[in-house]
Design a protein around this motif. Structure first.
Motif, PDB file in Angstrom:
ATOM      1  N   SER A  40       0.841  -1.207   0.000  1.00  0.00           N
ATOM      2  CA  SER A  40       0.000   0.000   0.000  1.00  0.00           C
ATOM      3  C   SER A  40       0.868   1.246   0.000  1.00  0.00           C
ATOM      4  CB  SER A  40      -0.910  -0.012   1.227  1.00  0.00           C
ATOM      5  OG  SER A  40      -0.119   0.131   2.409  1.00  0.00           O
ATOM      6  N   ASP A  42       0.681   3.801   2.129  1.00  0.00           N
ATOM      7  CA  ASP A  42       1.138   4.117   3.487  1.00  0.00           C
ATOM      8  C   ASP A  42       2.304   3.213   3.884  1.00  0.00           C
ATOM      9  OD1 ASP A  42      -0.711   6.093   3.738  1.00  0.00           O
ATOM     10  OD2 ASP A  42      -2.133   4.932   4.947  1.00  0.00           O
ATOM     11  N   GLU A  43       2.224   1.953   3.509  1.00  0.00           N
ATOM     12  CA  GLU A  43       3.294   1.028   3.872  1.00  0.00           C
ATOM     13  C   GLU A  43       4.591   1.387   3.159  1.00  0.00           C
ATOM     14  OE1 GLU A  43       4.095  -3.809   4.117  1.00  0.00           O
ATOM     15  OE2 GLU A  43       2.174  -3.013   3.437  1.00  0.00           O
ATOM     16  N   GLU A  45       5.439   4.369   2.157  1.00  0.00           N
ATOM     17  CA  GLU A  45       5.947   5.593   2.781  1.00  0.00           C
ATOM     18  C   GLU A  45       6.568   5.283   4.131  1.00  0.00           C
ATOM     19  OE1 GLU A  45       6.978   9.501   3.408  1.00  0.00           O
ATOM     20  OE2 GLU A  45       6.387   8.449   1.578  1.00  0.00           O
ATOM     21  N   ALA A  46       5.937   4.371   4.884  1.00  0.00           N
ATOM     22  CA  ALA A  46       6.495   3.973   6.173  1.00  0.00           C
ATOM     23  C   ALA A  46       7.880   3.376   5.999  1.00  0.00           C
ATOM     24  CB  ALA A  46       5.561   2.987   6.863  1.00  0.00           C
ATOM     25  N   ARG A  71       7.606   9.256  12.142  1.00  0.00           N
ATOM     26  CA  ARG A  71       6.710   9.337  10.989  1.00  0.00           C
ATOM     27  C   ARG A  71       6.397   7.943  10.454  1.00  0.00           C
ATOM     28  NH1 ARG A  71       9.793  14.082   9.490  1.00  0.00           N
ATOM     29  NH2 ARG A  71      11.073  12.784   8.104  1.00  0.00           N
ATOM     30  N   SER A  72       7.409   7.091  10.442  1.00  0.00           N
ATOM     31  CA  SER A  72       7.205   5.717   9.961  1.00  0.00           C
ATOM     32  C   SER A  72       6.233   4.972  10.874  1.00  0.00           C
ATOM     33  CB  SER A  72       8.545   4.982   9.901  1.00  0.00           C
ATOM     34  OG  SER A  72       8.364   3.634   9.510  1.00  0.00           O
ATOM     35  N   TRP A  74       3.938   6.214  12.738  1.00  0.00           N
ATOM     36  CA  TRP A  74       2.578   6.775  12.615  1.00  0.00           C
ATOM     37  C   TRP A  74       1.861   6.160  11.401  1.00  0.00           C
ATOM     38  CZ3 TRP A  74       0.009   9.902   9.020  1.00  0.00           C
ATOM     39  CH2 TRP A  74      -1.208  10.452   9.459  1.00  0.00           C
ATOM     40  N   LEU A  75       2.623   5.871  10.338  1.00  0.00           N
ATOM     41  CA  LEU A  75       2.027   5.281   9.144  1.00  0.00           C
ATOM     42  C   LEU A  75       1.774   3.788   9.319  1.00  0.00           C
ATOM     43  CD1 LEU A  75       4.231   7.128   6.499  1.00  0.00           C
ATOM     44  CD2 LEU A  75       1.772   7.421   6.820  1.00  0.00           C
ATOM     45  N   LYS A  76       2.691   3.096  10.012  1.00  0.00           N
ATOM     46  CA  LYS A  76       2.520   1.644  10.190  1.00  0.00           C
ATOM     47  C   LYS A  76       3.222   1.222  11.462  1.00  0.00           C
ATOM     48  CE  LYS A  76       3.276  -2.865   8.019  1.00  0.00           C
ATOM     49  NZ  LYS A  76       1.867  -3.301   8.215  1.00  0.00           N
TER      50      LYS A  76
END
Length: 482
Positions: A40, A42-43, A45-46, A71-72, A74-76
């Motif tokens: 995904s 988000d994943e 970006e994480a 930040r990572s 927060w995304l996953k």
């Protein structure tokens, strides 16, 4: 304890699987390319933020690495990411947060590989020796935000002492509407320290409103401070609050809430209430004002008379106005009349009408004139009386002498013709003596009658009997009127 060197730390982290370059199965997609199937956005970006954090960590750029790992996460959510955040916090000296991060990781992932679990336990044991606890007491306002070294750590009051890194810590407490409190505390590892705050300005907030939303003046401890609704900072302790002012009669009758304070109209006021203001707390006081005026109309039998109420001139009769409730002294006066006073008791929502009669004062000029006339009349009457009695005494004495001479020269009361002149003289003297006696008696009687019949304060027309006397040769006449 001195922080672990970065190279050793990275090696330890890789060995333990915390910083795991292979934790993500696939590298992030190049810029402008679609994310590969099965990953995904988000994943991806994480993963990218995680790898950026690793790069910063290797360069000993720990704050930047911490931000990228956060930040990572927060995304996953990821176990390795949480461990890496704890490592970064330890490197920058935030031991309390590093320990909390490990604790959170254990709550999220209670079953760690044995080797990782042992290493995490060792880290937590080391960090526990680098932190102490901090309790906040003193003038610490409830609901205030607590900052330690400019980092928000929660709201007061604390449920339990706060865990903080050992060393010199800046403590600051902020509550909206009040001046902040602050101090520096030396926190010792493994011990509890206390930040006892002392407020230099010992004030609380007082909020005053009127029950009907009327806009009235606020009297605080006897001083006017503004209009309702009012609020301000006041010294902690007890304060007397009272509302007062005016309401226009039409607004009062319609129970309307005006937008501004009225400068005239029906007087309204509240009772005095004691407000207990607590340091750094907000105290609300709601007072109910009531009408304090009643209507009074003053009429007089003589128009234009001066009306005084409680010794103050308020106008001329007929007069009508509003006065405070209670007892008032109404006085009506006019030139030439005795002033009249009356006490009235005014009650709420009741109109009183007062009619005052005035009594005319006597004419002082006429009174003085009558007094002068009375004195003159009495003086003349007694003067005439004295003169008459004087004539009686002199003429009577001479008449007696003549009679004795005639008796000596006229035996058996037969006088020769030569004594005719003496006989006439004796008769004339006798008549004069009689007239003098009568006039003297009348003068005394008239003077006494004037004194008895006339009264001070009367006029000439109020004199009693009127008497006149006439005297002629050989005759006397008295005339009178009662």
């Amino acid at each position: 304890m001195r922080p672990i060197h970065s190279i050793t730390l990275v090696g330890w982290a890789i060995a333990s699987g915390l910083i795991d370059f292979g934790a993500w199965a696939a590298p992030p997609a190049p810029p402008g390319k679609a994310v590969q199937a099965g990953v995904s956005g988000d994943e991806a970006e994480a993963r990218a933020q995680f790898q950026a954090g690793v790069a910063h960590f290797k360069k000993q750029e720990y704050p930047e690495a911490l931000e990228a790992f956060r930040r990572s996460l927060w995304l996953k959510k990821n176990r390795n990411t949480m461990g890496n955040i704890a490592l970064c916090l330890k490197q920058i000296g935030q031991y309390d947060e590093a320990l909390e991060q490990y604790e959170e990781m254990l709550r999220e992932y209670p079953k760690l590989p044995p080797k990782v679990e042992a290493l995490v336990a060792a880290e937590m044991a080391e960090l526990s020796g680098l932190v102490g606890t901090l309790a906040v007491t003193g003038d610490a306002p409830a609901g205030a935000m607590l900052f330690i070294d400019n980092r928000l750590r929660g709201k007061l009051p604390l449920e339990k002492p706060l865990r903080v890194s050992a060393g010199s810590r800046a403590v600051r407490v902020e509550k909206e509407g009040f001046a902040p409190l602050g101090m520096t505390v030396d926190v010792k590892a493994g011990m509890e320290s206390v930040a006892e705050l002392v407020a230099t300005s010992r004030k609380g907030r007082l909020v005053v409103s009127e029950r009907h939303n009327w806009v009235l003046r606020v009297e605080l401890d006897g001083k006017d401070v503004g209009v309702t609704p009012w609020q301000g900072l006041v010294e902690a302790g007890q304060h007397e609050v009272r509302l007062h002012g005016f309401m226009r009669v039409e607004a009062l009758a319609a129970c309307e809430a005006p937008g501004v304070a009225a400068e005239e109209g029906a007087k309204v006021a509240s009772g005095v209430e004691v407000a207990s203001v607590t340091l750094y707390e907000e105290t609300r006081v709601v007072l109910g004002a009531e009408e304090q005026d009643a209507s009074l109309r003053v009429d007089s039998t003589l128009e234009g008379t001066t009306v005084r109420i409680d010794a103050r001139v308020v106008g001329r009769a007929p007069w009508e106005g509003r006065l405070p409730l209670g007892e008032h002294v109404v006085e009506v006066s006019a030139d030439g009349f005795f002033p009249a006073k009356q006490v009235v008791q005014l009650e709420r929502r009741k109109q009183r009408e007062l009619s005052v009669s005035l009594e005319r004062q006597p004419d002082l000029v006429a009174e003085a004139r009558a007094a002068r006339s009375r004195k003159i009349g009495v003086g003349l009457a007694y003067g005439v009386g004295v003169a008459g009695l004087g004539v009686f005494a002199v003429a009577g004495g001479l008449a007696l002498d003549k009679v004795h001479d005639l008796n000596a020269r006229c035996p058996n009361k037969h006088c020769p013709s030569t004594e005719a002149g003496n006989q006439r003289a004796a008769a004339a003297l006798g008549t004069a003596a009689t007239v003098g006696l009568v006039v003297g008696g009348l003068g005394a009687a008239v003077g006494t009658g004037v004194l008895l019949v006339t009264r001070p304060g009367g006029s000439e027309r109020r004199l009693g009997p009127s008497v006149s006397a006439g005297v002629g040769l050989g005759s006397f006449e008295v005339k009178g009127r009662f």
